[in-house]
Design a protein around this motif. Sequence first.
Motif, mmCIF file in Angstrom:
data_model
loop_
_atom_site.group_PDB
_atom_site.id
_atom_site.type_symbol
_atom_site.label_atom_id
_atom_site.label_comp_id
_atom_site.label_asym_id
_atom_site.label_seq_id
_atom_site.Cartn_x
_atom_site.Cartn_y
_atom_site.Cartn_z
ATOM 1 N N MET A 91 0.825 -1.210 0.000
ATOM 2 C CA MET A 91 0.000 0.000 0.000
ATOM 3 C C MET A 91 0.860 1.261 0.000
ATOM 4 S SD MET A 91 -3.052 -1.145 2.621
ATOM 5 C CE MET A 91 -3.921 0.412 2.453
ATOM 6 N N ILE A 92 1.974 1.204 0.707
ATOM 7 C CA ILE A 92 2.893 2.345 0.703
ATOM 8 C C ILE A 92 3.500 2.527 -0.685
ATOM 9 C CG2 ILE A 92 5.125 3.158 1.588
ATOM 10 C CD1 ILE A 92 4.358 1.911 4.271
ATOM 11 N N ALA A 93 3.828 1.409 -1.320
ATOM 12 C CA ALA A 93 4.447 1.473 -2.644
ATOM 13 C C ALA A 93 3.535 2.125 -3.676
ATOM 14 C CB ALA A 93 4.831 0.067 -3.099
ATOM 15 N N ILE A 94 2.212 1.963 -3.488
ATOM 16 C CA ILE A 94 1.284 2.575 -4.452
ATOM 17 C C ILE A 94 0.725 3.896 -3.934
ATOM 18 C CG2 ILE A 94 0.666 0.341 -5.459
ATOM 19 C CD1 ILE A 94 -1.903 0.383 -3.880
ATOM 20 N N GLY A 95 1.264 4.336 -2.790
ATOM 21 C CA GLY A 95 0.947 5.667 -2.304
ATOM 22 C C GLY A 95 -0.296 5.838 -1.472
ATOM 23 N N ILE A 96 -0.815 4.745 -0.852
ATOM 24 C CA ILE A 96 -2.047 4.880 -0.071
ATOM 25 C C ILE A 96 -1.901 4.335 1.350
ATOM 26 C CG2 ILE A 96 -3.555 4.837 -2.090
ATOM 27 C CD1 ILE A 96 -4.163 1.911 -1.453
#
Length: 278
Positions: free
Chosen positions: A153-158
Motif C-alpha cells: 500500500m505504501i508502494a502505491i501511495g495509499i
Amino acid sequence: MIATTASSYEIPTLGLQILLAVVTTSVSVPLIYLLRRYVDQRPWSGLGLSSPPSGFRYFLLGIGLLALVTTAALLIGSAAGWLRIVAFHFPVATMLVILINVPIAFFYEAFPEELTFRGYVFRNLNTRFPRWLALILQVVLFVLAPIAVTGFMIAIGIGTWDLITVEYIINLIAFGTVLQLCRIVSNNLWMNIGFHLAWLEMVRYVVVPSNYALIEIEYLSIWGNYMVTIGSVIIGIILLVVWSLRSKNRIDWNGVEPDLPPNSYPETKKAALPTHSG
C-alpha cells in the motif's frame, strides 16, 4: 485498497464494513478451495473445518476459553493494581452494535483468517515440518502478511507504517500462537473461530474503559491495558499447552503428517489415521 476506493464514493462506515466482509470471504474461501482441490489435490477435511452443526460445540469452547482467560486477566490486573473494574452495564445500544458487528467480524476477520492461516497454511506446513516448527512458521507468516500488505500500500501511495509497531507485532505473535494451539489441541477450526470472534468483541465492546462497555474498566497503569489485550492471550497459551500435555490424545509435537489424497489410503490404513491430523 477497497476501503480507500469505497471512501471516494462516500459509502457509510457500516456499508463499507459489510462490503469488506463480503469481499474478503468471497475471495478467500473459493481461492483456498481451488488451491486445496486442484493445486494440492488434497481433501478439504484436512483443514479441520467440520460442518457447522458438528463444529458448534468447538465454537462455544473457543468462546468459553476467551471468557475464562479474560476473567483471569481482569483478576490478575486488579490484584496487581493495574486496573479497576468500575461497573457492569447492559446498554441496549451496545448490545445492538455487537449483534451487528458479530457477522461482520466473522466474515471479515475470524472465518477467513482462521481458514487461511490456521487451516490451509498450517496444514501444508505440517506435511513437511514437525508440528512445533509448523506452528512457529505459521506465526511468522501471520506476522509478515500485514507487513507485506502495508508495504504494498505504501508502494502505491495509499499507506503508512504507523500501524506496524512493536506492540502490534507482539500482539500478532501471541494471537497467532494461541489460535494455532486451539487448532492443534481441538483438531477443529471452529474453536479458533469462536476464540477469535469473541476476542474481537471483547476488546471492542465488552471490556473497555468507557460507560458503553459491558464491563467498564479503568486503567491505572499501561500494564492494565497490556494485561487485558496481551496478557489474556498469554494465559490462553499457557492453558492450551497444559491441555496438550495432559490430554488423553497427547500431542506429538515432533509429528510430521503427510496429507495424502483419500484414495491413496488402503482400507486398513484409514482406520489407523491419527486423531490429531495437524
